[in-house]
Write an enzyme that holds these catalytic residues in place. Structure first.
Site, PDB file in Angstrom:
ATOM      1  N   SER A 107      -4.935   0.897   1.933  1.00  8.96           N
ATOM      2  CA  SER A 107      -5.503  -0.117   0.784  1.00  8.96           C
ATOM      3  C   SER A 107      -5.911   1.122  -0.860  1.00  8.96           C
ATOM      4  O   SER A 107      -6.104   2.312  -0.360  1.00  8.96           O
ATOM      5  CB  SER A 107      -7.149  -0.097   0.972  1.00  8.96           C
ATOM      6  OG  SER A 107      -7.166  -0.695  -0.175  1.00  8.96           O
ATOM      7  N   ASP A 148      -9.982  -3.806  -9.185  1.00  7.59           N
ATOM      8  CA  ASP A 148      -9.779  -5.433  -9.248  1.00  7.59           C
ATOM      9  C   ASP A 148     -10.753  -5.384 -10.316  1.00  7.59           C
ATOM     10  O   ASP A 148     -11.877  -4.860 -10.378  1.00  7.59           O
ATOM     11  CB  ASP A 148      -9.989  -5.881  -8.159  1.00  7.59           C
ATOM     12  CG  ASP A 148      -9.596  -5.284  -6.519  1.00  7.59           C
ATOM     13  OD1 ASP A 148      -8.199  -5.064  -7.305  1.00  7.59           O
ATOM     14  OD2 ASP A 148      -9.862  -6.040  -5.723  1.00  7.59           O
ATOM     15  N   HIS A 161      -7.665   1.752  -2.952  1.00  5.07           N
ATOM     16  CA  HIS A 161      -9.058   1.288  -3.180  1.00  5.07           C
ATOM     17  C   HIS A 161      -9.413   3.215  -3.090  1.00  5.07           C
ATOM     18  O   HIS A 161     -10.017   3.461  -3.645  1.00  5.07           O
ATOM     19  CB  HIS A 161     -10.036  -0.014  -3.101  1.00  5.07           C
ATOM     20  CG  HIS A 161      -9.081  -0.889  -3.574  1.00  5.07           C
ATOM     21  ND1 HIS A 161      -9.857  -1.103  -5.201  1.00  5.07           N
ATOM     22  CD2 HIS A 161      -8.380  -2.023  -3.490  1.00  5.07           C
ATOM     23  CE1 HIS A 161      -9.912  -2.166  -5.661  1.00  5.07           C
ATOM     24  NE2 HIS A 161      -8.962  -2.596  -4.689  1.00  5.07           N
ATOM     25  N   GLU A 190      -1.374 -10.048  -7.441  1.00  5.47           N
ATOM     26  CA  GLU A 190      -2.969 -10.015  -7.328  1.00  5.47           C
ATOM     27  C   GLU A 190      -2.700  -9.682  -9.792  1.00  5.47           C
ATOM     28  O   GLU A 190      -2.572  -8.793  -9.612  1.00  5.47           O
ATOM     29  CB  GLU A 190      -3.185  -8.957  -6.746  1.00  5.47           C
ATOM     30  CG  GLU A 190      -3.192  -9.166  -5.346  1.00  5.47           C
ATOM     31  CD  GLU A 190      -4.049  -8.134  -4.625  1.00  5.47           C
ATOM     32  OE1 GLU A 190      -4.458  -6.974  -5.174  1.00  5.47           O
ATOM     33  OE2 GLU A 190      -4.583  -8.436  -3.837  1.00  5.47           O
ATOM     34  N   HIS A 210      -5.500  -6.822  -9.345  1.00  7.04           N
ATOM     35  CA  HIS A 210      -5.392  -5.237  -9.071  1.00  7.04           C
ATOM     36  C   HIS A 210      -4.817  -4.502 -10.068  1.00  7.04           C
ATOM     37  O   HIS A 210      -3.065  -4.395  -9.463  1.00  7.04           O
ATOM     38  CB  HIS A 210      -4.702  -5.662  -7.930  1.00  7.04           C
ATOM     39  CG  HIS A 210      -4.527  -4.018  -6.909  1.00  7.04           C
ATOM     40  ND1 HIS A 210      -5.875  -3.791  -5.696  1.00  7.04           N
ATOM     41  CD2 HIS A 210      -3.800  -3.328  -7.387  1.00  7.04           C
ATOM     42  CE1 HIS A 210      -5.688  -2.635  -5.775  1.00  7.04           C
ATOM     43  NE2 HIS A 210      -4.562  -2.306  -6.277  1.00  7.04           N
TER      44      HIS A 210
END
Length: 198
Positions: free
Chosen positions: A134, A143, A136, A186, A189
């Site tokens: 990820s 996000d 992240h 997305e 994102h």
């Protein structure tokens, strides 16, 4: 990539090769200065972060004046500084950028995967990155808003699509690029990769 898109990009490069080479040199200098900004984190071999990887320069977003969905959000310092600059510009245009997700540890991502697999097992692999894969976990991905397809048509979604790159943010999973990215579109994102790369 489709041949017509490759030809379009090649044509732009050839039409202004000096600018392209200058940008390429700036991106390489930024990558050398901070290798994590452009580190590949994806489904491909070599695209994983270790279970113990935690960025050393995480900054808490609590109390910074940014709009956040809950306490506890963190970002790497360069992404945080860029977000503050972008947030100020958005606010000046009457737009609120709500941070819904930011840094996620390996363990946190593991819980996200388990939750999404139980919610929608058929699309889980296209919806959620495995732990270690990820963006992240890098501390540079954010996000925004509702974290749904509806976000694209909000004021914040439209503003980010038009302006995020000016502040060094890139949409990680564009519409129509699922076969390349390995994930569904997305619109919410964004990853901080630096102004030169963006």
């Amino acid at each position: 990539f489709p041949a017509e898109e490759v030809a379009l990009v090649r044509g732009r490069i050839e039409a202004n090769s000096g600018r392209f080479l200058a940008l390429l040199a700036a991106v390489e200098a930024a990558r050398t200065a901070d290798p994590l900004l452009l580190k590949r984190v994806d489904k491909e071999p070599g695209g994983a972060l270790g279970e113990t990887f935690v960025p050393s320069d995480l900054v808490a977003l609590d109390g910074t004046g940014l709009s956040i969905s809950r306490p506890g959000h963190q970002l790497r310092r360069p992404a945080f500084e860029a977000l503050r600059e972008m947030d100020a510009a958005a606010r000046a245009d009457g737009v609120t950028l709500l941070v819904s997700s930011s840094y996620r540890s390996y363990a946190y991502q593991k819980a996200v995967v388990a939750r999404n697999a139980s919610d929608d097992g058929t699309n889980a692999a296209l919806l959620t990155a495995e732990p270690g894969r990820s963006q992240h976990q890098l501390g540079t991905a954010i996000d925004f808003g509702s974290v749904t397809d509806a976000f694209a048509d909000t004021a914040a979604g439209r503003w980010l699509a038009a302006n995020a790159r000016r502040f060094g943010f890139s949409l990680s999973y564009p519409r129509g690029m699922e076969s390349l990215t390995g994930y569904l579109w997305e619109s919410w994102h964004y990853r901080y990769i630096g102004k030169e790369a963006a």
